[in-house]
Structure formats: structure tokens, C-alpha cells
Design an enzyme around this catalytic site. Structure first.
Site, PDB file in Angstrom:
ATOM      1  N   ARG A 108       4.320  23.960   4.524  1.00  0.00           N
ATOM      2  CA  ARG A 108       4.026  22.754   5.395  1.00  0.00           C
ATOM      3  C   ARG A 108       3.468  21.582   4.133  1.00  0.00           C
ATOM      4  NH1 ARG A 108       5.992  21.140   8.807  1.00  0.00           N
ATOM      5  NH2 ARG A 108       6.629  19.147   7.357  1.00  0.00           N
ATOM      6  N   LYS A 143      -1.264  -1.296  -2.168  1.00  0.00           N
ATOM      7  CA  LYS A 143      -1.494  -0.694  -0.904  1.00  0.00           C
ATOM      8  C   LYS A 143      -0.764   0.799  -0.766  1.00  0.00           C
ATOM      9  CE  LYS A 143      -1.378  -5.286   0.900  1.00  0.00           C
ATOM     10  NZ  LYS A 143      -0.711  -6.191   1.663  1.00  0.00           N
ATOM     11  N   LYS A 175      -7.543 -13.399  -8.653  1.00  0.00           N
ATOM     12  CA  LYS A 175      -7.291 -13.772  -7.033  1.00  0.00           C
ATOM     13  C   LYS A 175      -8.108 -15.001  -6.731  1.00  0.00           C
ATOM     14  CE  LYS A 175      -5.871 -10.371  -4.559  1.00  0.00           C
ATOM     15  NZ  LYS A 175      -4.274 -10.554  -4.221  1.00  0.00           N
ATOM     16  N   GLU A 205      -3.183 -15.553  -9.311  1.00  0.00           N
ATOM     17  CA  GLU A 205      -2.625 -15.904  -7.915  1.00  0.00           C
ATOM     18  C   GLU A 205      -2.713 -17.380  -7.389  1.00  0.00           C
ATOM     19  OE1 GLU A 205      -3.706 -13.232  -3.959  1.00  0.00           O
ATOM     20  OE2 GLU A 205      -4.965 -14.979  -4.282  1.00  0.00           O
ATOM     21  N   ASP A 226       1.362 -16.746  -3.772  1.00  0.00           N
ATOM     22  CA  ASP A 226       0.976 -16.133  -2.668  1.00  0.00           C
ATOM     23  C   ASP A 226       1.200 -16.792  -1.300  1.00  0.00           C
ATOM     24  OD1 ASP A 226      -0.367 -14.115  -1.173  1.00  0.00           O
ATOM     25  OD2 ASP A 226      -2.117 -15.358  -1.077  1.00  0.00           O
TER      26      ASP A 226
END
Length: 295
Positions: A108, A143, A175, A205, A226
Site C-alpha cells: 500500500r 504548493k 512579494k 512579484e 501576478d
């Protein structure tokens, strides 16, 4: 299996991989695999094949193979495909032979990893195909699943994407909040330039064209556009005129990535290739016509 095979540009470090696999297996096994130890004789051996049950781009085969051998180094593992391969349904991936208890205890964990990583590679390949013929390159983001970043970014590379920062120590990303604290883009870039290691790049950014101009004047090494519109991205490309690479980011989807690439940006970052990729279907089965276990 098709003729296409993309060799990933890097491999997860073997020392770190073994440590991760130890944690993953320990989490699943706990004090012991009750089913395997109660139902199977200690001397029982088995043969299984890991098989792709749908078309996919493969990633994590080396990880799955290592999981079995990390738990029991007596297991014989034969790799029948390679990470980065684009495969048809029914393609065998691994041939495994050894102690039945060991094989079923690890099954598994090994499948979870290869299904998840191949899902990322498969989705990445779909995005890469959408921008084929343009100058833009697909890149990932931070992410990622905690504890799986290196493997997930490796899967992106298997799918033909490029890696952005591997972590916060891989580069400086200024940022909006960093800029607000420093007072301006110019001040933020100057402070970063003064204090950063000499080989570290600085990306800024920007969500407005006037910020793009300020970042260029401040000497940024790279600029992120962005959530800009297509018209704004095209204008930013003209404004930068090749001085620094431009990265488009924010809400990119399969349906929109082509037109973003055609604005002339250099990179397009997509968080969903690691954050939202569905797992692919891979199974562990006894070879046709052969008994799974003996002994």
C-alpha cells in the site's frame, strides 16, 4: 510503452529518500502487519507485477522499488519501465519476488507513492503539451504536501516541467508584504542585493505595470506577473524587452495556459500540478497464469 522517455534532471537524494520511506512505512505498519503475519507462513514466497491500469506519465517507480527493498533487502525487484516514460494502460512497471509477508506489508505504501507521483507527472505533461511550440516553460510552486516536496517536485520534472524554488532557501521572492515592510520595490531589492548570498537570484512579484518598471529599474533578476490580464502581460513583455525573465502566475488552468504562453512570458507557474493532481490507477497483481504465493 511509447518511445518517449524524458530523463529527469535530478534525483531525490538517496539518504533523504531512505529516511522518508522509513517514516512512511512505520506510519502504516505500526506495531506490525497483523494480516500478513497471521495469515501467511513465514517461509511463503510470492511473485507480483505492478501494472499501469490507465495511460500515464510515470514518476516514482524508483521510489516504489526502493520502498520494497528498504523494508526487506531480500526482495528481488526488476524495473520494467523508467520514470518519465509515457505509458499505455496495461504496461508492467515492476516485477517483484520475495517473502509474501514483506511484499504485502509494503504494497500500500509503495502504491500510494507511485500513484500520487505519477498523477502529478501526468497532469504536468498535459500542461506542457498545451504550450508546446511557444517559448514559455511550465514551472511548479511551493504548493506541495508537507514531507513530500522533493518527491512531488521530482514528479514535475518527470512530467517535463521545471522546478521553481525547492524551498525558501533556494531564492529570494519579494512579494507584496515584503515590499510593504521595506517601503518600496527599490528599497526591498537593494536590501536583498546587499545581504543575499552571491549566487542567489532575486524575483519581484508585481501586479501592476508601474511595478514592473520599478522592478526593472531596481535591478531585479526576475519578475513575477501576478494575476495580470493577457493585455497586461503582453505590455509587460514589451516593457521588459528581454532584460529579465518574466513569470506569469495566478489562476492558470489547462484552458488558459496556451494564451498566456503566447503573450511572450518566459515561465508560467501552476500550483495545481502539485496541489490538485489526481492519483492515477496502478495495481499490484499476480502475473497471469502464475500462482501468487508458494510455500
Amino acid at each position: 510503452m511509447t518511445a518517449f522517455s524524458a530523463a529527469p534532471p535530478w534525483q531525490p537524494d538517496s539518504l533523504q529518500l531512505d529516511e522518508s520511506l522509513r517514516r512512511f512505512l512505520t506510519e502504516d505498519i505500526g506495531h506490525g502487519d497483523l494480516t500478513a503475519t497471521l495469515m501467511l507462513e513465514a517461509n511463503a514466497t510470492a511473485r507480483f507485477e505492478m501494472v499501469a491500469r490507465e495511460p500515464m506519465t510515470l514518476a516514482g517507480l524508483s521510489v516504489a522499488a526502493r520502498a520494497f527493498q528498504r523494508y526487506d533487502d531480500r526482495i528481488d525487484v526488476e524495473r520494467l519501465a523508467s520514470d518519465g516514460d509515457r505509458l499505455a494502460a496495461g504496461t508492467p512497471l515492476l516485477a517483484l519476488q520475495g517473502a509474501a509477508r514483506s511484499l504485502l506489508t509494503v504494497e500500500r505504501t509503495a502504491l500510494n507513492l507511485i500513484q500520487h507521483l505519477s498523477g502529478i507527472a501526468t497532469l504536468t505533461a498535459r500542461y506542457v503539451e498545451r504550450i508546446a511550440g511557444t517559448a514559455a516553460q511550465l514551472v511548479d510552486t511551493r504548493k506541495t504536501t508537507p514531507g513530500l516536496r522533493a518527491l512531488e517536485k521530482y514528479a514535475v520534472a518527470c512530467g517535463g516541467g521545471r522546478n521553481h524554488r525547492l524551498g525558501l532557501d533556494s531564492g529570494i521572492m519579494l512579494k507584496d508584504n515584503h515590499i510593504a515592510v521595506c517601503g518600496s520595490i527599490e528599497a526591498a531589492v537593494a536590501r536583498a542585493r546587499q545581504r543575499a548570498p552571491v549566487l542567489t537570484r532575486i524575483e519581484v512579484e508585481c501586479d501592476r505595470l508601474d511595478q514592473v518598471r520599478e522592478a526593472l529599474d531596481a535591478g531585479a533578476d526576475m519578475i513575477m506577473l501576478d494575476n495580470m490580464s493577457l493585455a497586461e502581460m503582453s505590455a509587460a513583455v514589451k516593457l521588459a524587452a528581454g532584460q529579465v525573465p518574466l513569470e506569469a502566475s495566478g489562476g492558470v488552468r489547462l484552458e488558459t495556459i496556451r494564451e498566456i504562453a503566447e503573450t511572450g512570458v518566459d515561465f508560467i507557474s501552476v500550483g495545481r500540478i502539485t496541489q490538485s493532481a489526481p492519483a492515477v490507477d496502478i495495481g499490484l497483481d499476480a502475473p497471469a497464469g502464475a500462482p501468487a504465493a508458494q510455500g
